[in-house]
Design a protein around this motif. Sequence first.
Motif, PDB file in Angstrom:
ATOM      1  N   ALA A   2       0.724  -1.132  -0.083  1.00 48.52           N
ATOM      2  CA  ALA A   2       0.200  -0.195  -0.044  1.00 48.52           C
ATOM      3  C   ALA A   2       0.839   1.118  -0.078  1.00 48.52           C
ATOM      4  CB  ALA A   2      -1.068   0.039   1.225  1.00 48.52           C
ATOM      5  N   ASN A   3       2.136   1.408   0.656  1.00 47.35           N
ATOM      6  CA  ASN A   3       2.632   2.422   0.662  1.00 47.35           C
ATOM      7  C   ASN A   3       4.270   1.962   0.239  1.00 47.35           C
ATOM      8  OD1 ASN A   3       3.744   5.134   1.371  1.00 47.35           O
ATOM      9  ND2 ASN A   3       3.993   4.521   3.568  1.00 47.35           N
ATOM     10  N   ASP A   4       4.300   1.523  -1.199  1.00 48.56           N
ATOM     11  CA  ASP A   4       5.757   1.322  -1.364  1.00 48.56           C
ATOM     12  C   ASP A   4       6.682   2.309  -1.664  1.00 48.56           C
ATOM     13  OD1 ASP A   4       7.585   0.010  -2.737  1.00 48.56           O
ATOM     14  OD2 ASP A   4       6.334  -1.495  -3.940  1.00 48.56           O
ATOM     15  N   GLN A   5       7.788   2.301  -0.997  1.00 50.43           N
ATOM     16  CA  GLN A   5       8.665   3.448  -0.817  1.00 50.43           C
ATOM     17  C   GLN A   5       9.831   2.955  -1.936  1.00 50.43           C
ATOM     18  OE1 GLN A   5       8.159   6.272   0.642  1.00 50.43           O
ATOM     19  NE2 GLN A   5       6.200   5.270   1.096  1.00 50.43           N
ATOM     20  N   ARG A   6      10.021   2.152  -2.776  1.00 48.95           N
ATOM     21  CA  ARG A   6      10.957   1.696  -3.457  1.00 48.95           C
ATOM     22  C   ARG A   6      11.029   2.457  -4.722  1.00 48.95           C
ATOM     23  NH1 ARG A   6       9.603  -4.258  -5.257  1.00 48.95           N
ATOM     24  NH2 ARG A   6       7.785  -3.307  -5.188  1.00 48.95           N
ATOM     25  N   GLU A   7      12.231   2.435  -5.267  1.00 50.74           N
ATOM     26  CA  GLU A   7      12.663   3.716  -6.335  1.00 50.74           C
ATOM     27  C   GLU A   7      11.996   2.933  -7.375  1.00 50.74           C
ATOM     28  OE1 GLU A   7      16.522   5.826  -7.970  1.00 50.74           O
ATOM     29  OE2 GLU A   7      16.809   3.984  -6.653  1.00 50.74           O
ATOM     30  N   LYS A   8      10.850   3.664  -8.116  1.00 44.69           N
ATOM     31  CA  LYS A   8      10.225   3.423  -9.408  1.00 44.69           C
ATOM     32  C   LYS A   8      11.239   3.467 -10.559  1.00 44.69           C
ATOM     33  CE  LYS A   8       5.742   4.899  -7.858  1.00 44.69           C
ATOM     34  NZ  LYS A   8       4.614   5.775  -7.923  1.00 44.69           N
ATOM     35  N   ALA A   9      11.129   2.142 -11.335  1.00 48.43           N
ATOM     36  CA  ALA A   9      12.083   2.143 -12.443  1.00 48.43           C
ATOM     37  C   ALA A   9      11.393   1.747 -13.608  1.00 48.43           C
ATOM     38  CB  ALA A   9      13.300   1.326 -11.987  1.00 48.43           C
ATOM     39  N   ILE A  10      11.946   2.394 -14.899  1.00 51.75           N
ATOM     40  CA  ILE A  10      11.505   1.903 -16.139  1.00 51.75           C
ATOM     41  C   ILE A  10      12.593   0.949 -16.656  1.00 51.75           C
ATOM     42  CG2 ILE A  10      10.781   2.585 -18.539  1.00 51.75           C
ATOM     43  CD1 ILE A  10       9.448   4.831 -17.124  1.00 51.75           C
ATOM     44  N   ILE A  11      12.539  -0.087 -17.380  1.00 52.03           N
ATOM     45  CA  ILE A  11      13.429  -0.806 -17.843  1.00 52.03           C
ATOM     46  C   ILE A  11      13.299  -0.917 -19.304  1.00 52.03           C
ATOM     47  CG2 ILE A  11      13.833  -2.385 -15.706  1.00 52.03           C
ATOM     48  CD1 ILE A  11      12.264  -4.479 -17.096  1.00 52.03           C
ATOM     49  N   LYS A  60      10.099   9.314 -22.707  1.00 49.74           N
ATOM     50  CA  LYS A  60       9.657  10.373 -21.924  1.00 49.74           C
ATOM     51  C   LYS A  60       8.169  10.466 -21.579  1.00 49.74           C
ATOM     52  CE  LYS A  60      11.431  14.486 -23.534  1.00 49.74           C
ATOM     53  NZ  LYS A  60      11.971  15.466 -24.693  1.00 49.74           N
ATOM     54  N   LYS A  61       7.387   9.951 -22.392  1.00 50.69           N
ATOM     55  CA  LYS A  61       6.156   9.854 -22.000  1.00 50.69           C
ATOM     56  C   LYS A  61       5.890   8.986 -20.835  1.00 50.69           C
ATOM     57  CE  LYS A  61       2.461   9.635 -24.349  1.00 50.69           C
ATOM     58  NZ  LYS A  61       1.277   9.283 -25.297  1.00 50.69           N
ATOM     59  N   LEU A  62       6.443   7.760 -20.838  1.00 53.12           N
ATOM     60  CA  LEU A  62       6.264   6.698 -19.944  1.00 53.12           C
ATOM     61  C   LEU A  62       7.002   7.422 -18.532  1.00 53.12           C
ATOM     62  CD1 LEU A  62       7.459   3.348 -21.509  1.00 53.12           C
ATOM     63  CD2 LEU A  62       5.263   4.171 -20.760  1.00 53.12           C
ATOM     64  N   VAL A  63       8.101   7.978 -18.506  1.00 55.31           N
ATOM     65  CA  VAL A  63       8.553   8.670 -17.359  1.00 55.31           C
ATOM     66  C   VAL A  63       7.433   9.238 -16.681  1.00 55.31           C
ATOM     67  CG1 VAL A  63      10.191  10.118 -16.404  1.00 55.31           C
ATOM     68  CG2 VAL A  63      10.921   8.281 -17.997  1.00 55.31           C
ATOM     69  N   GLY A  64       6.800  10.278 -17.455  1.00 54.21           N
ATOM     70  CA  GLY A  64       6.028  11.333 -16.812  1.00 54.21           C
ATOM     71  C   GLY A  64       4.762  10.571 -16.411  1.00 54.21           C
ATOM     72  N   ALA A  65       4.147   9.534 -16.987  1.00 53.50           N
ATOM     73  CA  ALA A  65       2.961   8.876 -16.522  1.00 53.50           C
ATOM     74  C   ALA A  65       3.215   7.864 -15.593  1.00 53.50           C
ATOM     75  CB  ALA A  65       2.571   8.079 -17.899  1.00 53.50           C
ATOM     76  N   LYS A  66       4.276   7.406 -15.385  1.00 56.92           N
ATOM     77  CA  LYS A  66       4.532   6.438 -14.278  1.00 56.92           C
ATOM     78  C   LYS A  66       5.194   7.055 -13.056  1.00 56.92           C
ATOM     79  CE  LYS A  66       2.802   2.767 -16.399  1.00 56.92           C
ATOM     80  NZ  LYS A  66       1.592   2.191 -16.011  1.00 56.92           N
ATOM     81  N   ASP A  67       5.453   8.242 -13.295  1.00 61.28           N
ATOM     82  CA  ASP A  67       6.354   9.062 -12.239  1.00 61.28           C
ATOM     83  C   ASP A  67       7.509   8.329 -11.973  1.00 61.28           C
ATOM     84  OD1 ASP A  67       6.424  11.104 -10.435  1.00 61.28           O
ATOM     85  OD2 ASP A  67       5.503  10.029  -8.825  1.00 61.28           O
ATOM     86  N   ALA A  68       8.262   7.746 -12.800  1.00 59.95           N
ATOM     87  CA  ALA A  68       9.416   6.859 -12.529  1.00 59.95           C
ATOM     88  C   ALA A  68      10.612   7.970 -12.220  1.00 59.95           C
ATOM     89  CB  ALA A  68       9.919   6.033 -13.771  1.00 59.95           C
ATOM     90  N   ALA A  90      15.511  13.568 -18.055  1.00 60.17           N
ATOM     91  CA  ALA A  90      15.497  14.569 -16.624  1.00 60.17           C
ATOM     92  C   ALA A  90      15.206  13.497 -15.532  1.00 60.17           C
ATOM     93  CB  ALA A  90      14.171  15.672 -16.506  1.00 60.17           C
ATOM     94  N   VAL A  91      15.460  12.303 -15.530  1.00 57.15           N
ATOM     95  CA  VAL A  91      15.610  11.330 -14.308  1.00 57.15           C
ATOM     96  C   VAL A  91      16.971  10.503 -14.484  1.00 57.15           C
ATOM     97  CG1 VAL A  91      13.332  10.965 -14.235  1.00 57.15           C
ATOM     98  CG2 VAL A  91      14.410   9.329 -15.852  1.00 57.15           C
ATOM     99  N   LYS A  92      17.368   9.869 -13.466  1.00 53.51           N
ATOM    100  CA  LYS A  92      18.489   9.170 -13.548  1.00 53.51           C
ATOM    101  C   LYS A  92      18.497   7.890 -14.435  1.00 53.51           C
ATOM    102  CE  LYS A  92      19.435   6.844  -9.536  1.00 53.51           C
ATOM    103  NZ  LYS A  92      19.493   6.763  -8.541  1.00 53.51           N
TER     104      LYS A  92
END
Length: 410
Positions: A2-11, A60-68, A90-92
């Motif tokens: 419910a409260n997942d604090q893990r770093e969100k990543a797109i592969i 870029k669209k995926l990063v914004g949509a998924k808040d990665a 604009a992300v790591k």
Amino acid sequence: MANDQREKAIIAGSEEEGSLDELAALVESAGGQVVERLVLRRTKPDPAFFLTEGKLWELKKLVGAKDAALVVFDEELTPVQTRNLEEEVAVKIIDRTGLILDIFAQRARTKEAKLQVEKGQLEYLLPRLTGEGVNLSRLAGGMGTRGPGETKLEADRQRIRARIAVLNRRLKQVKANRRLQRAPRRRLSWPVLALFGYTNAGKSTLFRCLTGADVHVEDRLFSTLDPTFRRLTFPNQLETLLIDTVGLIRKLPHQLVDAFRATLEELYEADLLLHVVNLASPYMEEEYQAGIELLRELGLENKPFITVLNKRDLVQNEFTLLRAVRAFPHAVAISARTGAGVDELKNKIVAMLSAHVDRGAFFIPFTEGGYLALLHEKGKVHTEEYRASGVYLEVELPRIWAERLRQFRV
């Protein structure tokens, strides 16, 4: 969660041979959460961004949509590609090599493992200093920045090279210490068995099953970085030494292969290798080949080995099991978790250690009398003559023991 604090990543990568599944498992092992996959076609990478213009827009669209907060690429990126992607998206951005180095930094526990991982990370970091200088301190945390990254980001190339030189000297000393540690083992004349294979194939579980040792076992990638040694006695009273080694992975960064060479040298010392393969993996054949390729790289392709097909309890199809046993050389199917097939594996080990018989002449000085009893115990003595300073013998014995006593051959 419910409260997942893990770093969100797109592969991002191709789906060939389960590469993205494995990359996702690596991200999870590093403490991240995969929120989306960007599937790439096998094309020539763009020298500036690695991606085509269309795929860059999609990312870029995926990063914004998924808040990665992070994008992980399955292929190794150049420093220029990494820098350009970070500015554009604009992300790591990290690649597979950086991710694996990060996992090793988390897993390193002993002084030796920490030295090896730090060397690998610094060698990876060095070319990525180009054009960024001290601004690397902007990588403030999270995946790809742990270990020496936190303490060395302000270092310039000269200081990093100096540190790598120090680490090389220390690892050279580790190698020398390992030789000293092996000396008592050689004096025992015990055959050495070494477990190796793909990460998460169940090597540590098998190690615990065979020896009863209370070793760390966890269902995640790279849970073991340091070699572990235990005595193992077989039902026929054959005493051996069993070694568990670091897990393998496809496209293992060359920095880590080089850094862990001192650890992998335990494979050179082994008389018999146990190649542990995950029978339940959908990519079993590719994982098996990763082990064979490492043996070739280390010049050990002719070393005798048994293929241990582990996790048979997870395979329901008997035809799959039978086909796998027939497909691999010297294969035995087992479940290290339940113990099924382990007795068959032990019998095969004893048979392979005893199969090759050698006949030769030996001279045992009186000061080394313990070896005289060993020759009588392990071999068939045809001639025995007492001379002024020792005993001359002609003996037929398993090649494993002939090799162990080669310093006394005449």
